[in-house]
Motif scaffolding. Structure first.
Motif, PDB file in Angstrom:
ATOM      1  N   ALA A   1     -33.351  14.499  36.486  1.00 10.71           N
ATOM      2  CA  ALA A   1     -31.979  14.008  36.365  1.00 10.71           C
ATOM      3  C   ALA A   1     -30.960  15.146  36.379  1.00 10.71           C
ATOM      4  O   ALA A   1     -29.914  15.068  35.747  1.00 10.71           O
ATOM      5  N   SER A   2     -31.243  16.198  37.101  1.00 13.07           N
ATOM      6  CA  SER A   2     -30.296  17.307  37.215  1.00 13.07           C
ATOM      7  C   SER A   2     -29.715  17.348  38.631  1.00 13.07           C
ATOM      8  O   SER A   2     -30.265  16.755  39.552  1.00 13.07           O
ATOM      9  N   ASP A   3     -28.613  18.100  38.783  1.00 14.48           N
ATOM     10  CA  ASP A   3     -28.014  18.254  40.113  1.00 14.48           C
ATOM     11  C   ASP A   3     -28.969  18.972  41.064  1.00 14.48           C
ATOM     12  O   ASP A   3     -28.847  18.885  42.275  1.00 14.48           O
ATOM     13  N   GLU A   4     -29.908  19.714  40.468  1.00  9.77           N
ATOM     14  CA  GLU A   4     -30.833  20.489  41.294  1.00  9.77           C
ATOM     15  C   GLU A   4     -31.756  19.604  42.117  1.00  9.77           C
ATOM     16  O   GLU A   4     -32.335  20.040  43.103  1.00  9.77           O
ATOM     17  N   GLU A   5     -31.903  18.340  41.714  1.00  3.25           N
ATOM     18  CA  GLU A   5     -32.726  17.431  42.517  1.00  3.25           C
ATOM     19  C   GLU A   5     -32.152  17.303  43.924  1.00  3.25           C
ATOM     20  O   GLU A   5     -32.859  17.449  44.918  1.00  3.25           O
ATOM     21  N   LEU A   6     -30.856  17.024  43.993  1.00  2.00           N
ATOM     22  CA  LEU A   6     -30.234  16.817  45.307  1.00  2.00           C
ATOM     23  C   LEU A   6     -30.263  18.096  46.139  1.00  2.00           C
ATOM     24  O   LEU A   6     -30.462  18.057  47.351  1.00  2.00           O
ATOM     25  N   GLN A   7     -30.113  19.196  45.460  1.00  5.57           N
ATOM     26  CA  GLN A   7     -30.192  20.503  46.132  1.00  5.57           C
ATOM     27  C   GLN A   7     -31.589  20.692  46.735  1.00  5.57           C
ATOM     28  O   GLN A   7     -31.748  21.104  47.885  1.00  5.57           O
TER      29      GLN A   7
ATOM     30  N   THR B   1     -45.709  30.062  53.825  1.00  2.00           N
ATOM     31  CA  THR B   1     -45.640  29.226  52.623  1.00  2.00           C
ATOM     32  C   THR B   1     -45.229  30.034  51.402  1.00  2.00           C
ATOM     33  O   THR B   1     -44.404  29.582  50.600  1.00  2.00           O
ATOM     34  N   TRP B   2     -45.812  31.207  51.280  1.00  2.00           N
ATOM     35  CA  TRP B   2     -45.484  32.030  50.112  1.00  2.00           C
ATOM     36  C   TRP B   2     -44.014  32.422  50.129  1.00  2.00           C
ATOM     37  O   TRP B   2     -43.323  32.366  49.114  1.00  2.00           O
ATOM     38  N   ASP B   3     -43.529  32.809  51.302  1.00  2.00           N
ATOM     39  CA  ASP B   3     -42.115  33.182  51.410  1.00  2.00           C
ATOM     40  C   ASP B   3     -41.208  31.997  51.101  1.00  2.00           C
ATOM     41  O   ASP B   3     -40.218  32.122  50.393  1.00  2.00           O
ATOM     42  N   LYS B   4     -41.562  30.831  51.624  1.00  2.00           N
ATOM     43  CA  LYS B   4     -40.743  29.642  51.367  1.00  2.00           C
ATOM     44  C   LYS B   4     -40.770  29.268  49.881  1.00  2.00           C
ATOM     45  O   LYS B   4     -39.782  28.793  49.332  1.00  2.00           O
ATOM     46  N   LEU B   5     -41.907  29.470  49.265  1.00  5.24           N
ATOM     47  CA  LEU B   5     -42.024  29.156  47.833  1.00  5.24           C
ATOM     48  C   LEU B   5     -41.023  29.991  47.023  1.00  5.24           C
ATOM     49  O   LEU B   5     -40.331  29.476  46.144  1.00  5.24           O
ATOM     50  N   LYS B   6     -40.917  31.233  47.359  1.00  6.82           N
ATOM     51  CA  LYS B   6     -39.993  32.105  46.627  1.00  6.82           C
ATOM     52  C   LYS B   6     -38.540  31.700  46.896  1.00  6.82           C
ATOM     53  O   LYS B   6     -37.723  31.642  45.986  1.00  6.82           O
ATOM     54  N   VAL B   7     -38.253  31.390  48.155  1.00  9.22           N
ATOM     55  CA  VAL B   7     -36.876  31.009  48.505  1.00  9.22           C
ATOM     56  C   VAL B   7     -36.500  29.690  47.833  1.00  9.22           C
ATOM     57  O   VAL B   7     -35.427  29.533  47.255  1.00  9.22           O
ATOM     58  N   PHE B   8     -37.412  28.725  47.889  1.00 14.83           N
ATOM     59  CA  PHE B   8     -37.164  27.402  47.293  1.00 14.83           C
ATOM     60  C   PHE B   8     -36.894  27.536  45.797  1.00 14.83           C
ATOM     61  O   PHE B   8     -35.943  26.959  45.271  1.00 14.83           O
ATOM     62  N   SER B   9     -37.721  28.302  45.123  1.00 17.45           N
ATOM     63  CA  SER B   9     -37.561  28.465  43.670  1.00 17.45           C
ATOM     64  C   SER B   9     -36.234  29.118  43.327  1.00 17.45           C
ATOM     65  O   SER B   9     -35.549  28.706  42.399  1.00 17.45           O
ATOM     66  N   ALA B  10     -35.884  30.120  44.100  1.00 11.58           N
ATOM     67  CA  ALA B  10     -34.625  30.814  43.827  1.00 11.58           C
ATOM     68  C   ALA B  10     -33.432  29.899  44.111  1.00 11.58           C
ATOM     69  O   ALA B  10     -32.445  29.899  43.385  1.00 11.58           O
ATOM     70  N   ALA B  11     -33.540  29.080  45.152  1.00 15.05           N
ATOM     71  CA  ALA B  11     -32.408  28.240  45.560  1.00 15.05           C
ATOM     72  C   ALA B  11     -32.220  27.015  44.675  1.00 15.05           C
ATOM     73  O   ALA B  11     -31.114  26.507  44.538  1.00 15.05           O
ATOM     74  N   THR B  12     -33.302  26.541  44.088  1.00 17.27           N
ATOM     75  CA  THR B  12     -33.199  25.264  43.365  1.00 17.27           C
ATOM     76  C   THR B  12     -33.464  25.402  41.875  1.00 17.27           C
ATOM     77  O   THR B  12     -33.460  24.411  41.149  1.00 17.27           O
TER      78      THR B  12
END
Ligand SMILES: [Zn+2]
Length: 288
Positions: free
Chosen positions: A43-49, A26-37
């Motif tokens: 209402a930003s493009d980042e929602e779809l990402q 979970t911790w690793d995914k949290l870091k990846v998710f934050s960096a990726a999105t």
């Protein structure tokens, strides 16, 4: 009811224990998710990402994540948006909803890492932990969008006739579950929230879920356990306002528990009170 409460506690305990080891899934995914999105402003493009990212992660775990589109109006404009739901079927149709918004607070502070990538990715961690485990009750993991600009996602969820709430016996909201001093667990306010935007509201103030979660956290010997937020000028001990995704569920008569590390009213441990999360503390947040 006791068994039902036990299940919900189980789910939450898993969510929280996931953060106790920095290297875990979970911790690793949290870091990846934050960096990726990035910050995932409403209402930003980042929602779809973010939606695409989460969907793919659930797929990789063997789940089907259902996108639930909705529209909302804000500042005179109409927006199209999406919630995302994953159903973990249990032996009973009786259901616990565990929800978290996946848009982020913009501006300064942790830039959406704490509020609320932490809650969103905890849901993914719960899904991984519960995979292939027999569940006595059904669990629905729901990612809500557009919380930060008006709690639109969870309002749309409870107002959507396709989401049968008759079997929902409790809702646990994870919003800002790391970054403060301790993990506080709230129930709904005894003075009813304004439920004007909720169809057929029937307010519930039932604190049972909060109480059971606190007592179970003690029995699990979690490092810091859960705490009841102290009374302050605005709210009674253990109660909170309508500022997050638990509110539409309380308006629907469903017992809620809201887990939040934020302490808005006192200086917390090491000075890291909740207010810090939303304010510039570059020295602190740059560490993330
Ligand atoms: Zn939040």
């Amino acid at each position: 009811m006791n068994k039902i409460i036990k299940l919900s506690i189980f789910v939450c305990a898993i969510a929280l224990s996931n953060f106790t080891h920095a290297q875990n899934y979970t911790w690793d995914k949290l870091k990846v998710f934050s960096a990726a999105t990035h910050v995932r402003g409403a209402a930003s493009d980042e929602e779809l990402q973010a939606l695409k990212w989460l969907k793919a992660e659930y797929q990789a775990l063997g789940y089907k994540a259902e996108v639930q589109p909705f529209t909302f109006k804000a500042k005179g404009k109409t927006y199209k948006s999406n919630n995302l739901e994953v159903v973990l079927k249990g032996q009973s149709a009786k259901t616990i909803v565990v929800g978290a918004h996946y848009d982020g607070i913009t501006g300064t502070g942790s830039k959406g890492f704490i509020d609320n990538a932490s809650g969103a990715i905890a849901l993914l961690g719960v899904a991984k932990q519960l995979r292939s485990k027999p569940l006595p009750y059904t669990v629905k993991l729901v990612h809500f969008w557009a919380e930060e600009i008006g709690i639109y996602g969870s309002e749309a969820y409870v107002n959507n006739k396709e989401n049968d709430l008759n079997n929902v016996i409790g809702m646990i909201n994870l919003d800002t579950i790391i970054g403060g001093d301790y993990l506080y667990i709230h129930s709904a306010e005894s003075k009813a929230y304004l439920c004007k935007k909720i169809i057929q509201s029937n307010y519930s103030v039932n604190p049972q879920l909060r109480e059971k979660l606190i007592s179970l956290s003690k029995s699990l010997n979690l490092k810091d356990g859960y705490k009841v937020h102290p009374q302050n000028n605005s709210y009674k001990e253990g109660q909170t306002g309508s500022w997050s995704d638990h509110y539409p569920f309380a308006c629907k008569g469903i017992p809620v528990a809201y887990l939040e590390s934020t302490n808005f009213f006192i200086n917390g441990k090491d000075g890291y009170d909740g207010v810090t999360i939303h304010q510039p503390r570059i020295d602190f947040w740059n560490k993330w």
